[in-house]
Design a protein around this motif. Structure first.
Motif, PDB file in Angstrom:
ATOM      1  N   LEU B  82     -26.500   0.387 110.452  1.00 30.48           N
ATOM      2  CA  LEU B  82     -25.721  -0.467 111.359  1.00 30.48           C
ATOM      3  C   LEU B  82     -26.496  -1.747 111.678  1.00 30.48           C
ATOM      4  O   LEU B  82     -25.921  -2.839 111.731  1.00 30.48           O
ATOM      5  CB  LEU B  82     -25.393   0.284 112.648  1.00 30.48           C
ATOM      6  N   VAL B  83     -27.809  -1.594 111.864  1.00 29.67           N
ATOM      7  CA  VAL B  83     -28.659  -2.762 112.148  1.00 29.67           C
ATOM      8  C   VAL B  83     -28.678  -3.683 110.926  1.00 29.67           C
ATOM      9  O   VAL B  83     -28.510  -4.899 111.054  1.00 29.67           O
ATOM     10  CB  VAL B  83     -30.102  -2.305 112.503  1.00 29.67           C
ATOM     11  N   LEU B  84     -28.871  -3.085 109.749  1.00 27.72           N
ATOM     12  CA  LEU B  84     -28.907  -3.887 108.520  1.00 27.72           C
ATOM     13  C   LEU B  84     -27.556  -4.561 108.280  1.00 27.72           C
ATOM     14  O   LEU B  84     -27.491  -5.719 107.867  1.00 27.72           O
ATOM     15  CB  LEU B  84     -29.271  -2.995 107.319  1.00 27.72           C
ATOM     16  N   GLY B  85     -26.473  -3.833 108.547  1.00 25.23           N
ATOM     17  CA  GLY B  85     -25.125  -4.394 108.382  1.00 25.23           C
ATOM     18  C   GLY B  85     -24.899  -5.576 109.311  1.00 25.23           C
ATOM     19  O   GLY B  85     -24.288  -6.578 108.926  1.00 25.23           O
ATOM     20  N   HIS B  86     -25.423  -5.465 110.528  1.00 28.34           N
ATOM     21  CA  HIS B  86     -25.305  -6.552 111.498  1.00 28.34           C
ATOM     22  C   HIS B  86     -26.033  -7.803 110.994  1.00 28.34           C
ATOM     23  O   HIS B  86     -25.520  -8.917 111.097  1.00 28.34           O
ATOM     24  CB  HIS B  86     -25.872  -6.097 112.843  1.00 28.34           C
ATOM     25  N   HIS B  87     -27.237  -7.594 110.411  1.00 28.20           N
ATOM     26  CA  HIS B  87     -28.017  -8.725 109.892  1.00 28.20           C
ATOM     27  C   HIS B  87     -27.344  -9.348 108.664  1.00 28.20           C
ATOM     28  O   HIS B  87     -27.289 -10.565 108.537  1.00 28.20           O
ATOM     29  CB  HIS B  87     -29.433  -8.283 109.530  1.00 28.20           C
ATOM     30  N   SER B  88     -26.851  -8.486 107.767  1.00 27.43           N
ATOM     31  CA  SER B  88     -26.262  -9.016 106.527  1.00 27.43           C
ATOM     32  C   SER B  88     -24.919  -9.682 106.782  1.00 27.43           C
ATOM     33  O   SER B  88     -24.464 -10.512 105.989  1.00 27.43           O
ATOM     34  CB  SER B  88     -26.115  -7.913 105.479  1.00 27.43           C
ATOM     35  N   ALA B  89     -24.257  -9.347 107.920  1.00 29.68           N
ATOM     36  CA  ALA B  89     -22.961  -9.952 108.233  1.00 29.68           C
ATOM     37  C   ALA B  89     -23.077 -11.453 108.480  1.00 29.68           C
ATOM     38  O   ALA B  89     -22.093 -12.190 108.367  1.00 29.68           O
ATOM     39  CB  ALA B  89     -22.353  -9.269 109.458  1.00 29.68           C
ATOM     40  N   SER B  90     -24.298 -11.903 108.799  1.00 23.55           N
ATOM     41  CA  SER B  90     -24.491 -13.341 109.051  1.00 23.55           C
ATOM     42  C   SER B  90     -24.331 -14.159 107.773  1.00 23.55           C
ATOM     43  O   SER B  90     -24.163 -15.377 107.827  1.00 23.55           O
ATOM     44  CB  SER B  90     -25.879 -13.573 109.650  1.00 23.55           C
ATOM     45  N   GLY B  91     -24.405 -13.495 106.618  1.00 23.24           N
ATOM     46  CA  GLY B  91     -24.187 -14.177 105.339  1.00 23.24           C
ATOM     47  C   GLY B  91     -25.403 -14.901 104.783  1.00 23.24           C
ATOM     48  O   GLY B  91     -25.279 -15.678 103.839  1.00 23.24           O
ATOM     49  N   ILE B  92     -26.581 -14.653 105.360  1.00 25.23           N
ATOM     50  CA  ILE B  92     -27.781 -15.357 104.850  1.00 25.23           C
ATOM     51  C   ILE B  92     -28.476 -14.579 103.736  1.00 25.23           C
ATOM     52  O   ILE B  92     -29.504 -15.002 103.254  1.00 25.23           O
ATOM     53  CB  ILE B  92     -28.789 -15.684 105.984  1.00 25.23           C
ATOM     54  N   TYR B  93     -27.906 -13.429 103.361  1.00 30.65           N
ATOM     55  CA  TYR B  93     -28.473 -12.662 102.246  1.00 30.65           C
ATOM     56  C   TYR B  93     -27.409 -12.471 101.161  1.00 30.65           C
ATOM     57  O   TYR B  93     -26.937 -11.360 100.945  1.00 30.65           O
ATOM     58  CB  TYR B  93     -28.987 -11.296 102.718  1.00 30.65           C
ATOM     59  N   PRO B  94     -27.019 -13.574 100.498  1.00 31.87           N
ATOM     60  CA  PRO B  94     -25.957 -13.435  99.494  1.00 31.87           C
ATOM     61  C   PRO B  94     -26.446 -12.679  98.261  1.00 31.87           C
ATOM     62  O   PRO B  94     -27.592 -12.833  97.837  1.00 31.87           O
ATOM     63  CB  PRO B  94     -25.621 -14.886  99.142  1.00 31.87           C
ATOM     64  N   VAL B  95     -25.594 -11.833  97.707  1.00 29.92           N
ATOM     65  CA  VAL B  95     -25.938 -11.093  96.492  1.00 29.92           C
ATOM     66  C   VAL B  95     -24.661 -10.921  95.664  1.00 29.92           C
ATOM     67  O   VAL B  95     -23.602 -10.610  96.191  1.00 29.92           O
ATOM     68  CB  VAL B  95     -26.612  -9.727  96.830  1.00 29.92           C
ATOM     69  N   TYR B  96     -24.781 -11.199  94.361  1.00 30.12           N
ATOM     70  CA  TYR B  96     -23.616 -11.172  93.484  1.00 30.12           C
ATOM     71  C   TYR B  96     -23.899 -10.358  92.221  1.00 30.12           C
ATOM     72  O   TYR B  96     -25.038  -9.998  91.935  1.00 30.12           O
ATOM     73  CB  TYR B  96     -23.227 -12.605  93.075  1.00 30.12           C
ATOM     74  N   CYS B  97     -22.869 -10.154  91.445  1.00 26.69           N
ATOM     75  CA  CYS B  97     -22.945  -9.534  90.104  1.00 26.69           C
ATOM     76  C   CYS B  97     -23.639  -8.170  90.102  1.00 26.69           C
ATOM     77  O   CYS B  97     -23.487  -7.401  91.024  1.00 26.69           O
ATOM     78  CB  CYS B  97     -23.605 -10.493  89.117  1.00 26.69           C
ATOM     79  N   TRP B  98     -24.451  -7.928  89.040  1.00 30.84           N
ATOM     80  CA  TRP B  98     -25.046  -6.606  88.829  1.00 30.84           C
ATOM     81  C   TRP B  98     -25.914  -6.137  89.995  1.00 30.84           C
ATOM     82  O   TRP B  98     -25.812  -4.975  90.399  1.00 30.84           O
ATOM     83  CB  TRP B  98     -25.853  -6.581  87.524  1.00 30.84           C
ATOM     84  N   PRO B  99     -26.807  -6.979  90.541  1.00 31.52           N
ATOM     85  CA  PRO B  99     -27.614  -6.479  91.667  1.00 31.52           C
ATOM     86  C   PRO B  99     -26.745  -5.995  92.828  1.00 31.52           C
ATOM     87  O   PRO B  99     -27.050  -4.985  93.470  1.00 31.52           O
ATOM     88  CB  PRO B  99     -28.458  -7.694  92.080  1.00 31.52           C
ATOM     89  N   SER B 100     -25.641  -6.695  93.072  1.00 33.68           N
ATOM     90  CA  SER B 100     -24.731  -6.288  94.141  1.00 33.68           C
ATOM     91  C   SER B 100     -24.073  -4.948  93.817  1.00 33.68           C
ATOM     92  O   SER B 100     -24.034  -4.035  94.652  1.00 33.68           O
ATOM     93  CB  SER B 100     -23.663  -7.365  94.341  1.00 33.68           C
ATOM     94  N   GLU B 101     -23.573  -4.847  92.560  1.00 32.25           N
ATOM     95  CA  GLU B 101     -22.890  -3.615  92.140  1.00 32.25           C
ATOM     96  C   GLU B 101     -23.838  -2.407  92.207  1.00 32.25           C
ATOM     97  O   GLU B 101     -23.504  -1.383  92.794  1.00 32.25           O
ATOM     98  CB  GLU B 101     -22.396  -3.756  90.690  1.00 32.25           C
ATOM     99  N   ILE B 102     -25.009  -2.581  91.580  1.00 33.08           N
ATOM    100  CA  ILE B 102     -25.940  -1.441  91.494  1.00 33.08           C
ATOM    101  C   ILE B 102     -26.499  -1.102  92.880  1.00 33.08           C
ATOM    102  O   ILE B 102     -26.607   0.068  93.242  1.00 33.08           O
ATOM    103  CB  ILE B 102     -27.070  -1.741  90.479  1.00 33.08           C
ATOM    104  N   GLY B 103     -26.809  -2.122  93.662  1.00 26.45           N
ATOM    105  CA  GLY B 103     -27.304  -1.883  95.025  1.00 26.45           C
ATOM    106  C   GLY B 103     -26.269  -1.146  95.865  1.00 26.45           C
ATOM    107  O   GLY B 103     -26.600  -0.226  96.617  1.00 26.45           O
ATOM    108  N   GLN B 104     -25.007  -1.534  95.714  1.00 23.82           N
ATOM    109  CA  GLN B 104     -23.941  -0.856  96.467  1.00 23.82           C
ATOM    110  C   GLN B 104     -23.791   0.591  96.012  1.00 23.82           C
ATOM    111  O   GLN B 104     -23.619   1.492  96.831  1.00 23.82           O
ATOM    112  CB  GLN B 104     -22.617  -1.590  96.294  1.00 23.82           C
ATOM    113  N   VAL B 105     -23.870   0.814  94.697  1.00 18.86           N
ATOM    114  CA  VAL B 105     -23.738   2.183  94.180  1.00 18.86           C
ATOM    115  C   VAL B 105     -24.853   3.067  94.750  1.00 18.86           C
ATOM    116  O   VAL B 105     -24.609   4.193  95.186  1.00 18.86           O
ATOM    117  CB  VAL B 105     -23.752   2.189  92.632  1.00 18.86           C
ATOM    118  N   TYR B 106     -26.069   2.542  94.781  1.00 15.00           N
ATOM    119  CA  TYR B 106     -27.196   3.321  95.311  1.00 15.00           C
ATOM    120  C   TYR B 106     -27.036   3.609  96.808  1.00 15.00           C
ATOM    121  O   TYR B 106     -27.225   4.746  97.247  1.00 15.00           O
ATOM    122  CB  TYR B 106     -28.521   2.596  95.060  1.00 15.00           C
ATOM    123  N   THR B 107     -26.680   2.585  97.582  1.00  9.31           N
ATOM    124  CA  THR B 107     -26.570   2.803  99.036  1.00  9.31           C
ATOM    125  C   THR B 107     -25.367   3.696  99.367  1.00  9.31           C
ATOM    126  O   THR B 107     -25.414   4.488 100.307  1.00  9.31           O
ATOM    127  CB  THR B 107     -26.470   1.470  99.798  1.00  9.31           C
TER     128      THR B 107
END
Lengths: 82, 135
Positions: B82-107
């Motif tokens: 929840l804390v990490l989600g709050h920080h990432s919601a600000s949009g200052i940690y953009p991530v696209y393509c494969w790193p986004s896909e694979i990172g999402q699959v892992y989390t």
């Protein structure tokens, strides 16, 4: 904050560079390993090192084998259709 | 008396479930399944952190535009998400393509494994309660 701490935090704030290539599929392996370990940790009635390792390796091998079979079937289908 | 026993059993199951969500393997730990708890903790935390390492904390998309199944799977991780989600919601940690896909699959996978562990811990606690009641 020390330089080491800053560098560790930085690794979690910038994404890795992963290309769209066959090697990217290797990221499947740690995921399959973690699924095997967690599943067997819950399912085994008693946990001893040797039996746990054996069961986990068998499950890990099964997952990887079935993924490879599925990939080959999909590849063959794509080759036939296109 | 039986009513009181049932109520305390329900509370115990709730506590075990809550502990299992707060700390991966926490539910098994209070049930004195120390080895299982340790393995579960190490596996889930490692899977979650590999996901963050690959895609950065930007892959935690609880308050953004991610699909509902992504949010549902990620929220099953321990509350730090929840804390990490709050920080990432600000949009200052953009991530696209494969790193986004694979990172999402892992989390997402670590969240779903945690859900499985919560259910398993609550089920074990339920069985132990029945055994105690039968004695």
């Amino acid at each position: 904050m020390s330089l080491e701490t800053a560098l560790i935090i930085a690794t979690f704030t910038t994404p890795e560079k992963i290309g769209t290539n066959p090697q990217a599929m290797l990221w499947l392996l740690p995921l399959a390993a973690s699924i095997s370990v967690a599943y067997k940790a819950m399912k085994m009635p008693t946990i001893s090192v040797s039996s746990f390792l054996k069961e986990t390796v068998i499950l890990f091998g099964s997952i990887v084998a079935f993924v490879i079979i599925a990939a080959l079937i999909l590849y063959a289908l794509a080759w036939l259709i296109v | 008396m039986a009513q009181h026993s049932r109520e305390s059993h329900a509370w115990f199951l709730l506590v075990v479930g809550l502990l299992a969500w707060l700390v991966p393997g926490g539910g098994h730990f209070v049930l004195k399944e120390r080895k299982r708890a340790l393995i579960i903790f190490a596996t889930i935390v490692l899977t979650f952190f590999i996901g963050l390492y690959i895609g950065s904390i930007g892959v935690i998309n609880l308050f953004g535009t991610a699909a509902i199944y992504v949010k549902a799977a990620q929220i099953m991780n321990p509350p730090i998400v929840l804390v990490l989600g709050h920080h990432s919601a600000s949009g200052i940690y953009p991530v696209y393509c494969w790193p986004s896909e694979i990172g999402q699959v892992y989390t997402m996978t670590s969240g779903l494994l945690n859900l499985l562990c919560i259910i398993n811990a609550v089920y074990l606690a339920h069985l132990r309660g029945d055994e105690l009641a039968g004695d």
